[in-house]
Write an enzyme that holds these catalytic residues in place. Structure first.
Site, PDB file in Angstrom:
ATOM      1  N   ARG A  26      27.153  37.276 -27.726  1.00 12.20           N
ATOM      2  CA  ARG A  26      27.510  38.703 -27.795  1.00 12.20           C
ATOM      3  C   ARG A  26      28.175  39.158 -26.497  1.00 12.20           C
ATOM      4  O   ARG A  26      27.655  38.910 -25.402  1.00 12.20           O
ATOM      5  CB  ARG A  26      26.233  39.516 -28.029  1.00 12.20           C
ATOM      6  CG  ARG A  26      26.370  40.992 -27.909  1.00 12.20           C
ATOM      7  CD  ARG A  26      27.070  41.582 -29.112  1.00 12.20           C
ATOM      8  NE  ARG A  26      27.142  43.024 -29.011  1.00 12.20           N
ATOM      9  CZ  ARG A  26      27.808  43.778 -29.876  1.00 12.20           C
ATOM     10  NH1 ARG A  26      28.429  43.202 -30.905  1.00 12.20           N
ATOM     11  NH2 ARG A  26      27.830  45.080 -29.737  1.00 12.20           N
TER      12      ARG A  26
ATOM     13  N   GLU B  59      -8.929  36.275 -36.805  1.00  8.02           N
ATOM     14  CA  GLU B  59      -9.770  35.300 -36.079  1.00  8.02           C
ATOM     15  C   GLU B  59     -10.312  35.880 -34.768  1.00  8.02           C
ATOM     16  O   GLU B  59     -10.457  35.194 -33.765  1.00  8.02           O
ATOM     17  CB  GLU B  59      -9.028  33.978 -35.897  1.00  8.02           C
ATOM     18  CG  GLU B  59      -8.632  33.408 -37.260  1.00  8.02           C
ATOM     19  CD  GLU B  59      -8.489  31.924 -37.343  1.00  8.02           C
ATOM     20  OE1 GLU B  59      -9.017  31.226 -36.481  1.00  8.02           O
ATOM     21  OE2 GLU B  59      -7.870  31.465 -38.327  1.00  8.02           O
TER      22      GLU B  59
ATOM     23  N   PHE C  67     -11.537  30.555 -45.813  1.00  6.77           N
ATOM     24  CA  PHE C  67     -12.717  30.854 -44.993  1.00  6.77           C
ATOM     25  C   PHE C  67     -13.043  32.320 -45.210  1.00  6.77           C
ATOM     26  O   PHE C  67     -12.244  33.197 -44.836  1.00  6.77           O
ATOM     27  CB  PHE C  67     -12.334  30.585 -43.537  1.00  6.77           C
ATOM     28  CG  PHE C  67     -13.418  30.765 -42.517  1.00  6.77           C
ATOM     29  CD1 PHE C  67     -14.303  29.735 -42.228  1.00  6.77           C
ATOM     30  CD2 PHE C  67     -13.510  31.945 -41.790  1.00  6.77           C
ATOM     31  CE1 PHE C  67     -15.269  29.883 -41.234  1.00  6.77           C
ATOM     32  CE2 PHE C  67     -14.472  32.102 -40.798  1.00  6.77           C
ATOM     33  CZ  PHE C  67     -15.354  31.063 -40.516  1.00  6.77           C
TER      34      PHE C  67
ATOM     35  N   GLY D  74      19.749  44.420 -29.796  1.00  2.00           N
ATOM     36  CA  GLY D  74      20.171  45.788 -30.113  1.00  2.00           C
ATOM     37  C   GLY D  74      19.980  46.077 -31.586  1.00  2.00           C
ATOM     38  O   GLY D  74      18.999  45.630 -32.188  1.00  2.00           O
TER      39      GLY D  74
ATOM     40  N   SER E 273     -15.059  42.943 -37.170  1.00  2.00           N
ATOM     41  CA  SER E 273     -15.421  42.464 -35.829  1.00  2.00           C
ATOM     42  C   SER E 273     -16.933  42.299 -35.701  1.00  2.00           C
ATOM     43  O   SER E 273     -17.413  41.370 -35.058  1.00  2.00           O
ATOM     44  CB  SER E 273     -14.927  43.467 -34.771  1.00  2.00           C
ATOM     45  OG  SER E 273     -13.523  43.426 -34.701  1.00  2.00           O
TER      46      SER E 273
HETATM   47  N1  CAA Z   1     -19.273  30.338 -30.285  1.00  2.00           N
HETATM   48  C1  CAA Z   1     -20.476  29.822 -30.688  1.00  2.00           C
HETATM   49  N2  CAA Z   1     -21.542  30.598 -30.961  1.00  2.00           N
HETATM   50  C2  CAA Z   1     -21.394  31.930 -30.787  1.00  2.00           C
HETATM   51  C3  CAA Z   1     -20.188  32.524 -30.379  1.00  2.00           C
HETATM   52  C4  CAA Z   1     -19.104  31.658 -30.123  1.00  2.00           C
HETATM   53  N3  CAA Z   1     -17.893  32.123 -29.741  1.00  2.00           N
HETATM   54  N4  CAA Z   1     -20.338  33.868 -30.330  1.00  2.00           N
HETATM   55  C5  CAA Z   1     -21.612  34.100 -30.692  1.00  2.00           C
HETATM   56  N5  CAA Z   1     -22.246  32.941 -30.982  1.00  2.00           N
HETATM   57  C6  CAA Z   1     -23.628  32.752 -31.409  1.00  2.00           C
HETATM   58  C7  CAA Z   1     -24.600  33.133 -30.289  1.00  2.00           C
HETATM   59  O1  CAA Z   1     -24.822  32.038 -29.433  1.00  2.00           O
HETATM   60  C8  CAA Z   1     -25.826  33.536 -31.067  1.00  2.00           C
HETATM   61  O2  CAA Z   1     -26.455  32.354 -31.524  1.00  2.00           O
HETATM   62  P1  CAA Z   1     -28.081  32.235 -31.593  1.00  2.00           P
HETATM   63  O3  CAA Z   1     -28.580  33.384 -32.390  1.00  2.00           O
HETATM   64  O4  CAA Z   1     -28.321  30.905 -32.215  1.00  2.00           O
HETATM   65  O5  CAA Z   1     -28.557  32.314 -30.164  1.00  2.00           O
HETATM   66  C9  CAA Z   1     -25.227  34.198 -32.311  1.00  2.00           C
HETATM   67  O6  CAA Z   1     -23.910  33.668 -32.462  1.00  2.00           O
HETATM   68  C10 CAA Z   1     -25.151  35.711 -32.211  1.00  2.00           C
HETATM   69  O7  CAA Z   1     -24.374  36.016 -31.095  1.00  2.00           O
HETATM   70  P2  CAA Z   1     -24.298  37.444 -30.431  1.00  2.00           P
HETATM   71  O8  CAA Z   1     -25.682  37.964 -30.225  1.00  2.00           O
HETATM   72  O9  CAA Z   1     -23.421  37.328 -29.247  1.00  2.00           O
HETATM   73  O10 CAA Z   1     -23.629  38.306 -31.590  1.00  2.00           O
HETATM   74  P3  CAA Z   1     -22.896  39.694 -31.452  1.00  2.00           P
HETATM   75  O11 CAA Z   1     -23.045  40.347 -32.776  1.00  2.00           O
HETATM   76  O12 CAA Z   1     -23.303  40.456 -30.251  1.00  2.00           O
HETATM   77  O13 CAA Z   1     -21.344  39.338 -31.171  1.00  2.00           O
HETATM   78  C11 CAA Z   1     -19.186  38.599 -31.745  1.00  2.00           C
HETATM   79  C12 CAA Z   1     -20.683  38.369 -31.786  1.00  2.00           C
HETATM   80  C13 CAA Z   1     -18.600  37.800 -30.593  1.00  2.00           C
HETATM   81  C14 CAA Z   1     -18.753  40.048 -31.618  1.00  2.00           C
HETATM   82  C15 CAA Z   1     -18.787  38.026 -33.107  1.00  2.00           C
HETATM   83  O14 CAA Z   1     -19.320  38.836 -34.137  1.00  2.00           O
HETATM   84  C16 CAA Z   1     -17.335  37.833 -33.316  1.00  2.00           C
HETATM   85  O15 CAA Z   1     -16.742  36.870 -32.819  1.00  2.00           O
HETATM   86  N6  CAA Z   1     -16.716  38.746 -34.121  1.00  2.00           N
HETATM   87  C17 CAA Z   1     -15.360  38.538 -34.570  1.00  2.00           C
HETATM   88  C18 CAA Z   1     -15.359  37.913 -35.932  1.00  2.00           C
HETATM   89  C19 CAA Z   1     -14.073  37.245 -36.240  1.00  2.00           C
HETATM   90  O16 CAA Z   1     -13.505  36.544 -35.413  1.00  2.00           O
HETATM   91  N7  CAA Z   1     -13.625  37.398 -37.475  1.00  2.00           N
HETATM   92  C20 CAA Z   1     -12.467  36.725 -37.924  1.00  2.00           C
HETATM   93  C21 CAA Z   1     -12.477  36.684 -39.411  1.00  2.00           C
HETATM   94  S1  CAA Z   1     -12.036  35.144 -40.045  1.00  2.00           S
HETATM   95  C22 CAA Z   1     -10.356  35.119 -40.116  1.00  2.00           C
HETATM   96  O17 CAA Z   1      -9.675  35.953 -39.581  1.00  2.00           O
HETATM   97  C23 CAA Z   1      -9.844  33.932 -40.799  1.00  2.00           C
HETATM   98  C24 CAA Z   1      -8.576  34.075 -41.505  1.00  2.00           C
HETATM   99  O18 CAA Z   1      -8.564  34.128 -42.702  1.00  2.00           O
HETATM  100  C25 CAA Z   1      -7.305  33.983 -40.736  1.00  2.00           C
END
Ligand code: CAA
Length: 380
Positions: free
Chosen positions: A268, A363, A123, A339, A132
């Site tokens: 221990r 995530e 992914f 320890g 973030s």
């Molecule tokens: N579930 C569903 N939809 C969501 C959501 C959620 N948790 N969070 C936001 N959305 C949707 C909103 O409803 C909105 O949709 P519409 O435009 O259709 O109305 C859209 O997304 C934009 O949302 P926001 O305006 O809230 O966006 P934002 O920029 O203010 O904030 C955030 C979003 C929560 C900060 C988001 O960017 C986020 O979760 N960031 C973290 C990213 C992350 O988790 N990265 C992990 C990388 S992948 C990984 O780690 C995998 C691996 O390999 C292990």
């Protein structure tokens, strides 16, 4: 409220536990030290149905519920958290996303081998300047006839070198900000697709994490997942379920820390008796047990809501936030109980600390989980 697992859920838990102890444990230390990806073990997990646990049998999945998935994730991660993340990415982020949003063509061609564990998924959302703040995607996908041409770089991709299929978020329309992001399924080996070297990580060293590059990489238009402009919603929605998986991974590590502390403290001796007889040790053990149980309740609640087709966004964030926090705390306490022995490789608990830390980062960091939770409360 019913706290009993079904017979099927108990059977899956038992089979994951026995697989982890017999097939995963023997090589876990060596794979951690030398950062070796567990190719053969992943294949066997596929044969047992652990790589497509929640996928419908219509697409060759095991057709199990999210509770069963959580129970299996805990047992696997308890023995080797690296296998936990490999399994979680394939199940939650790749298979679930494809089954929920992809076309029949993609499901038949790609989901089936992923669910069978014959192929592995990754992914690719994060970028050097979009972690973030995931809306700030710089990778682009330009439509050219029957293809999209991808250019850009992704980083921190789990299963980055070993995967066969990659779900890649890219911008199809810059003007539309996050509503201009789309998701593509890209096959490894496509011209213009490349990956970087394996990251030399603090923990989960047996999983491979690397950057992915796209240089004029032509992806068939039929590999667009869902529709143009839905890529950010796709990523957010799959990450909700992913967070349940990572919470379970964190709980598995915490349980391993507690088990090690129980065993060591009853063997221990100091000041003429087992150290488990001292209240200072008992208090740490009691706190660890309470924290693990609380984390399990949060995680199983999120899983039960998902299985009941109810909203689980906030609950999944709460589960991941809390489970990852206590996972680090339990590993630290277990080291303290051991320890000096806790600080060396022989007793495994140092690995639990190294492995647990990432659960507070990937995530969605703990800070992002708090944002998700606070926003859901403030909306009311
Ligand atoms: N579930 C569903 N939809 C969501 C959501 C959620 N948790 N969070 C936001 N959305 C949707 C909103 O409803 C909105 O949709 P519409 O435009 O259709 O109305 C859209 O997304 C934009 O949302 P926001 O305006 O809230 O966006 P934002 O920029 O203010 O904030 C955030 C979003 C929560 C900060 C988001 O960017 C986020 O979760 N960031 C973290 C990213 C992350 O988790 N990265 C992990 C990388 S992948 C990984 O780690 C995998 C691996 O390999 C292990």
């Amino acid at each position: 409220m019913n706290f009993d697992f079904t017979e099927e859920q108990k059977m899956i838990q038992e089979s994951a536990k026995s697989f982890a102890e017999n097939e995963i444990a023997p090589t876990a230390v060596e794979r951690d030290i030398n950062a070796i990806f567990p190719t053969e073990i992943v294949k066997k997990m596929g044969e047992l149905g652990f790589m497509g646990m929640m996928v419908s049998p219509d697409y060759s999945g095991a057709g199990m519920d999210t509770i069963s998935y959580v129970l299996a994730m805990i047992e696997i991660s308890k023995v080797d958290a690296s296998l936990g993340v490999i399994m979680s990415v394939n199940n939650s982020l790749v298979c679930w996303g494809l089954e929920t949003y992809a076309s029949d063509f993609i499901k038949e061609k790609y989901l089936v081998p992923l669910a069978l564990g014959e192929k592995l998924g990754a992914f690719a959302l994060s970028e050097p300047e979009a972690g973030s703040d995931a809306t700030k995607q710089k990778t682009t996908a330009d439509k050219e006839g029957e293809f999209y041409v991808l250019n850009g770089i992704k980083n921190w991709t789990s299963n980055g070198q070993s995967a066969d299929y990659y779900l890649v978020m890219a911008t199809t329309d810059k003007e539309k900000a996050h509503k201009g992001i789309s998701t593509f399924l890209v096959e490894k080996g496509t011209e213009g697709f490349g990956h970087g070297v394996k990251e030399d990580k603090l923990g989960i060293r047996s999983s491979d994490t690397c950057s992915i590059t796209f240089e004029s990489c032509k992806v068939p238009a039929e590999n667009l997942v869902w529709e143009e402009g839905k890529g950010f919603n796709f990523a957010m929605s799959t990450l909700n379920g992913g967070r349940i998986g990572i919470a379970a991974q964190a709980i598995g590590i915490a349980e391993a820390s507690l088990d090690a502390a129980l065993k060591y403290s009853q063997e221990r001796k100091a000041f003429g008796r087992e150290i488990s007889k001292f209240q200072a040790i008992q208090f740490m053990i009691a706190d660890m047990a309470v924290k693990i149980d609380a984390a399990k309740m949060l995680t199983l609640k999120a899983a039960a809501l998902k299985d009941a087709d109810k909203s689980y966004v906030t609950e999944a964030a709460m589960a991941k936030l809390y489970a990852s926090k206590i996972s680090v705390e339990c590993a630290l306490d277990s080291i303290q109980i051991h320890g000096g022995y806790g600080y060396v490789r022989e007793y495994l608990v140092e690995r639990y600390l190294r492995d647990s830390k990432i659960t507070e980062i990937y995530e969605g960091t703990s800070e992002i989980q708090r944002i998700v939770i606070a926003r859901s409360l403030l909306k009311k």
